[in-house]
Design an enzyme around this catalytic site. Structure first.
Site, short mmCIF file in Angstrom:
data_model
loop_
_atom_site.label_atom_id
_atom_site.label_comp_id
_atom_site.label_asym_id
_atom_site.label_seq_id
_atom_site.Cartn_x
_atom_site.Cartn_y
_atom_site.Cartn_z
N GLY A 11 0.99 -1.44 -0.50
CA GLY A 11 -0.04 0.00 0.26
C GLY A 11 1.21 0.68 0.09
N GLY A 13 -0.03 4.32 -0.51
CA GLY A 13 -0.96 5.59 -0.64
C GLY A 13 -0.05 6.85 0.83
CB ILE A 15 -0.37 5.43 5.97
CG1 ILE A 15 -1.64 6.11 6.64
CG2 ILE A 15 0.39 4.99 6.88
CD1 ILE A 15 -2.35 5.39 6.58
NE ARG A 92 -10.76 3.75 13.45
CZ ARG A 92 -11.43 4.82 14.02
NH1 ARG A 92 -12.88 4.16 14.38
NH2 ARG A 92 -11.12 6.02 14.09
CG ASN A 99 -10.32 -1.99 3.51
OD1 ASN A 99 -10.22 -1.24 2.04
ND2 ASN A 99 -9.93 -0.74 4.06
CB ILE A 122 -1.45 0.76 8.96
CG1 ILE A 122 -0.12 0.42 9.97
CG2 ILE A 122 -2.88 1.66 9.54
CD1 ILE A 122 0.31 2.03 9.37
CG ASN A 124 -9.46 1.25 10.33
OD1 ASN A 124 -8.79 0.69 11.08
ND2 ASN A 124 -9.11 2.59 9.83
CG HIS A 179 -8.44 2.00 15.68
ND1 HIS A 179 -8.03 2.75 15.86
CD2 HIS A 179 -8.95 2.21 14.39
CE1 HIS A 179 -8.19 3.27 15.09
NE2 HIS A 179 -8.24 3.33 14.26
P1 A3D Z 1 -4.32 5.22 0.66
O1 A3D Z 1 -4.30 6.45 0.51
O2 A3D Z 1 -6.46 5.48 -0.08
O3 A3D Z 1 -3.81 4.02 0.25
C1 A3D Z 1 -4.14 3.32 0.37
C2 A3D Z 1 -3.29 1.83 -1.40
O4 A3D Z 1 -3.83 0.82 -1.01
C3 A3D Z 1 -4.10 2.58 -2.20
O5 A3D Z 1 -2.53 3.49 -2.40
C4 A3D Z 1 -4.46 1.90 -2.83
O6 A3D Z 1 -4.15 1.93 -4.40
C5 A3D Z 1 -3.43 0.43 -2.41
N1 A3D Z 1 -3.83 -0.81 -2.43
C6 A3D Z 1 -5.16 -0.79 -2.67
N2 A3D Z 1 -5.48 -2.65 -2.45
C7 A3D Z 1 -4.56 -3.29 -2.76
C8 A3D Z 1 -3.63 -4.15 -2.70
N3 A3D Z 1 -5.18 -5.84 -3.40
N4 A3D Z 1 -2.38 -4.34 -2.81
C9 A3D Z 1 -1.56 -3.32 -2.37
N5 A3D Z 1 -1.96 -1.72 -2.65
C10 A3D Z 1 -3.69 -1.85 -2.55
O7 A3D Z 1 -5.15 4.93 2.03
P2 A3D Z 1 -4.30 5.68 3.52
O8 A3D Z 1 -2.54 4.95 3.02
O9 A3D Z 1 -4.74 6.99 4.14
O10 A3D Z 1 -4.64 4.62 4.36
C11 A3D Z 1 -4.77 2.74 4.29
C12 A3D Z 1 -5.02 2.22 4.98
O11 A3D Z 1 -5.48 2.67 6.79
C13 A3D Z 1 -7.18 2.11 5.42
O12 A3D Z 1 -8.03 1.30 5.54
C14 A3D Z 1 -7.47 3.33 6.74
O13 A3D Z 1 -8.75 2.93 6.85
C15 A3D Z 1 -5.77 2.57 7.09
N6 A3D Z 1 -6.23 3.81 8.18
C16 A3D Z 1 -5.92 3.10 9.61
C17 A3D Z 1 -5.64 3.67 11.22
C18 A3D Z 1 -5.34 3.31 12.75
O14 A3D Z 1 -5.29 3.69 13.16
C19 A3D Z 1 -5.99 1.51 12.39
C20 A3D Z 1 -5.44 5.19 10.61
C21 A3D Z 1 -5.77 5.74 10.06
C22 A3D Z 1 -6.40 4.87 8.19
#
Ligand code: A3D
Length: 312
Positions: A11, A13, A15, A92, A99, A122, A124, A179
């Site tokens: 991932g 993105g 994060i 979430r 997811n 990480i 959700n 969470h």
């Molecule tokens: P985002 O910037 O959308 O990045 C996610 C990335 O995952 C994107 O670039 C997608 O292309 C990529 N992706 C999707 N499917 C796949 C796959 N099968 N294989 C590889 N890559 C893939 O999201 P983000 O970085 O802001 O957040 C990522 C996740 O973290 C989300 O589910 C959020 O809800 C979660 N999150 C959790 C917390 C916790 O405290 C647990 C906090 C903030 C975000």
């Protein structure tokens, strides 16, 4: 000569990119970014390589698509953010179906290419996604963990620090449970370097801080308009990865597999753990009073409901 450690970020993105920057700056090891959007992973990796002359770090950052999981070969740590984040108004749990599909594919990739990795999830809804990762990889329970409590605690530290006029660094706090909005901040076990919170912040204000902490993710989602928090989540996961890679044995609240601790068996939920070279080396148990126990039970009910939906 010892070779560098390898950190796979699955991932790339919001994060994932921040994780790569922090891991690079701390020189934790060579970083590999993987994403279904291959260009995003490669582009961010190249952009980060191009910071090296200025920021002066000497680890490599490379990127690739999910068609070539071999690039994560023998990673020491995998940090997984693959999936989609919340949009305003979403919970979430609304993310579960889409997811879970991403986590299932990622887990297969990790299982085959990085069978000895320490895996930090990480994505959700956190507690059920880390459960799915554990089930699908078949890794031992000490090598799969979810990041949530460090972030929830960091939010609480910041809010208390702001209210008390002290550095968030000196706020010691603990958050238990799932969470979600019914996470369990343990005020009795929190202090400002030993000074009870109630000496510095009045009770009504503390209650408001607990409420704000529970809804801290949603507050950022609403402000951003698209996407969810990424700086503090990335910093939190890096603290966990660093404790593992350097055998620091830090005590961090994480979503860990419970095997009877807190009277709970067979689910991942937020508890204080020791993270060292052995992964999740120990789950630490603290005594809970009736009110705290009731809050944990309520939080567990939400976690179990979400886990049941994975059908794993
Ligand atoms: P985002 O910037 O959308 O990045 C996610 C990335 O995952 C994107 O670039 C997608 O292309 C990529 N992706 C999707 N499917 C796949 C796959 N099968 N294989 C590889 N890559 C893939 O999201 P983000 O970085 O802001 O957040 C990522 C996740 O973290 C989300 O589910 C959020 O809800 C979660 N999150 C959790 C917390 C916790 O405290 C647990 C906090 C903030 C975000």
């Amino acid at each position: 000569m010892a070779s560098r450690k390898k950190i796979a970020l699955i991932g790339a993105g919001q994060i994932g990119g921040t994780l790569a920057l922090l891991a690079g700056q701390k020189e934790l090891g060579d970083v590999v970014l993987v994403d279904i959007m291959e260009g995003v992973a490669k582009g961010k990796a190249l952009d980060l390589q191009e910071t090296r002359g200025v920021t002066k770090f000497d680890v490599n950052v490379t990127g690739g698509g999910t068609g070539d999981y071999a690039i994560i070969k023998d990673a020491d740590v995998c940090i997984v953010t693959a999936g989609v984040p919340r949009k305003p108004g979403m919970s979430r749990d609304d993310l579960l179906k889409v997811n879970l599909d991403a986590i299932a594919k990622v887990a297969e990739g990790i299982k085959h290419h990085a069978p000895n990795a320490f895996v930090i999830v990480i994505t959700n809804p956190l507690d059920s996604m880390v459960y799915a990762m554990y089930k699908i990889t078949g890794f031992p329970k000490n090598r799969v963990v979810g990041m949530a409590g460090v972030l929830d605690t960091a939010r609480f530290q910041y809010f208390v620090g702001e209210a008390a006029g002290v550095s968030p660094q000196d706020v010691n706090a603990m958050v238990l449970g799932g969470h979600g909005d019914d996470m369990v901040p343990l005020l009795r076990y929190s202090s400002v370097n030993g000074v009870p919170l109630t000496k510095l912040v009045e009770k009504a204000k503390l209650d408001a801080i607990v409420d704000r902490t529970r809804k801290g993710g949603g507050e950022i989602v609403a402000l951003l308009g698209t996407g969810s928090a990424f700086y503090a989540p990335a910093a939190s996961a890096i603290a966990m990865a660093e404790s593992y890679l350097k055998d620091k044995k830090r005590v961090l609240p994480c979503s860990a597999y419970l095997d009877g601790q807190y009277g709970v068996k067979g689910v991942f939920v937020g508890v204080p753990v020791v993270i060292g070279a052995g992964g999740v080396e120990r789950v630490l148990e603290v005594d809970l009073n009736e009110e705290e126990r009731a809050m944990l039970t309520k939080s567990l009910e939400s976690v179990k409901k979400s886990v049941a939906e994975t059908k794993l």
